[in-house]
Enzyme design. Structure first.
Site, short mmCIF file in Angstrom:
data_model
loop_
_atom_site.label_atom_id
_atom_site.label_comp_id
_atom_site.label_asym_id
_atom_site.label_seq_id
_atom_site.Cartn_x
_atom_site.Cartn_y
_atom_site.Cartn_z
N ASP A 1 0.85 -1.19 0.00
CA ASP A 1 0.00 0.00 0.00
C ASP A 1 0.89 1.25 0.00
OD1 ASP A 1 -3.02 0.86 0.60
OD2 ASP A 1 -1.68 2.21 1.69
N HIS B 1 -5.02 14.55 -8.55
CA HIS B 1 -5.18 13.13 -8.91
C HIS B 1 -4.26 12.71 -10.05
CE1 HIS B 1 -8.61 12.08 -6.33
NE2 HIS B 1 -8.95 13.34 -6.47
N GLU C 1 -4.75 2.37 -4.23
CA GLU C 1 -3.29 2.42 -4.12
C GLU C 1 -2.73 1.12 -3.55
OE1 GLU C 1 -4.93 4.30 -0.29
OE2 GLU C 1 -5.48 4.08 -2.39
#
Length: 451
Positions: A329, A342, A372
């Site tokens: 992650d 973004h 993610e």
């Protein structure tokens, strides 16, 4: 002079009136309490209809919670009446941020449009147009530009739908053509069967004729009176046999020619059918590969992972080969999105995915699990080796010199690693690795934790 007797009725009336006043006062207070409660509930029910009305309703709620006067309530009446009247003529919600002088800079809107463009990039004919539009989304859009962007997206979506419909029609036409070819094959098989039956019948006819001629020849020999007659009868029977054989060969040659022609036609049809089947298979394989790849990063997606992890668990139970699962992650990814936008977040995900893909072995597997989060399968790897490998990747990602619009962006990543066991399911294995990832986050991020 007034006497006590004269004042008694007045005293009684006074006390009676005082008692009625007190009773009425209690009733008014009870009514006031009930009305305040009712007004409060009506205010709560009306909240959310419009911001101006919400403001006036909250003021009214604050007033009725304490002792108030009629004058104070009267002061609230005009603004409340105006806010209620505005509900009959609602203003359209603003598309832009007023502080930006009409600039539509909402990152969420651009993120949604960017996600739509990622899907449109699946169509090779729309990639160039999607890239051009994506470039426009890299900067804030003015309210004048936004309609053009939406119109372009609408046009691209329409083209994508047309391409899908066209591909569907092509596949339907191809399948229909293949059905026709299969019908031809069925007819060919039936004709082959019929030709075989005719050939067998011709052979049986020849056999019957030959048997008859030989039998007649034998009878002639037995009944003939001299040698000359025998010779004449035998020659006649031999000529008849020769004619039967010629007729048979002619029939067989005709059957063979017809069969050869049909075989050549069928061979051509089969080659054509095989070519079309290969083209369809290649097209379906391309579609299948596209459906298992993440559009943003180009690595396998969760659908591909679900299939691969089931295969690895089956292989583990059969061959008892050590296998590890790692869940990754990106640290503080929301902060990256909020700070840089973004588009920067998308670039970070692509950079991380490229680092994963360039460092894993050919037998390993990496996929974007969602958002993610990434997931990695390491066959033939013990837990200690998996942790060592994970640390190498974690260090490599932390050392990436990533910049967005000239600004350095720090990227770190955390991981939870676990060894698969024969009793695992895909769900239990992932949950265990995910718990290790949670520990890595709690312990400060930018680290690998095993469980």
């Amino acid at each position: 002079m007034t006497t006590a007797t004269d004042t008694d009725p007045w005293r009684t009336k006074y006390y009676d009136s005082l008692g009625r006043l007190e009773e009425q006062q209690l009733q008014f207070r009870a009514m006031e309490t009930a009305l305040k409660r009712l007004v409060g509930r009506l205010c709560t029910a009306a909240l959310g209809l419009a911001p101006p009305l919400d403001e006036q309703l909250r003021k009214l709620q604050a007033v009725i919670r304490r002792e108030t006067t009629a004058e104070e309530l009267e002061k609230l009446t005009p603004a409340l009446t105006e806010a209620i009247g505005a509900l009959d003529h609602p203003l359209p919600p603003p598309l832009t941020n007023p502080s930006d002088d009409g600039v539509a800079s909402d990152e969420r809107l651009r993120s949604i449009l960017g996600a739509l463009l990622l899907e449109l990039r699946r169509d090779a004919e729309l990639v160039e147009q999607a890239d051009a539009l994506d470039q426009k989304l890299s900067a804030a859009l003015t309210s004048e530009q936004l309609p053009d962007v939406l119109a372009t997206l609408t046009d691209m979506v329409g083209k994508r739908i047309q391409h899908i419909e066209r591909a569907k029609e092509e596949i339907e036409a191809l399948l229909g053509h293949m059905v026709g070819k299969l019908d031809e094959i069925g007819q060919f098989v039936a004709e082959q069967h019929q030709n075989q039956a005719q050939s067998q019948a011709s052979s049986e006819t020849l056999n019957t004729q030959l048997v008859g001629e030989i039998k007649a020849m034998g009878e002639t020999v037995e009944t003939a009176k001299d040698l000359l007659q025998i010779r004449h009868q035998v020659r006649s029977r031999m000529d008849a046999i020769d004619k039967h054989l010629k007729d048979f060969r002619q029939r067989e040659a005709t059957f063979a020619a017809a069969i050869s022609t049909r075989n050549e036609q069928m061979r051509s049809r089969i080659l054509e059918l095989e070519a079309e089947a290969r083209r369809l298979q290649s097209q379906l394989q391309d579609e299948q590969r596209a459906s298992t790849l993440d559009v943003l990063t180009g690595i396998p997606n969760r659908q591909a992972y679900d299939k691969r992890v089931d295969d690895e668990l089956h292989r583990l139970r059969r061959f008892k080969q050590a296998t590890c699962l790692a869940v990754w992650d990106v640290d503080h990814f929301k902060r990256i999105n909020d700070t840089y936008g973004h588009r920067a977040g998308d670039r970070v995900l692509r950079v991380v995915a490229d680092c994963f893909a360039s460092r894993i072995r050919s037998t390993d597997f990496i996929a974007r699990y969602g958002g993610e989060e990434f997931v990695m399968i390491l066959p033939g790897t013990h837990l200690e080796d998996a942790l060592r490998f994970g640390e190498q990747i974690r260090t490599a990602i932390a050392e990436i010199g990533f910049h967005f619009r000239g600004s350095p962006v720090s990227i770190t990543i955390s991981s939870g690693v676990t060894a698969l066991s024969p009793d695992d399911t895909a769900g239990t294995a992932f949950d265990r690795a995910d718990k290790a990832l949670y520990r890595a986050k709690q312990e400060g991020r930018n680290r690998c934790v095993t469980v």
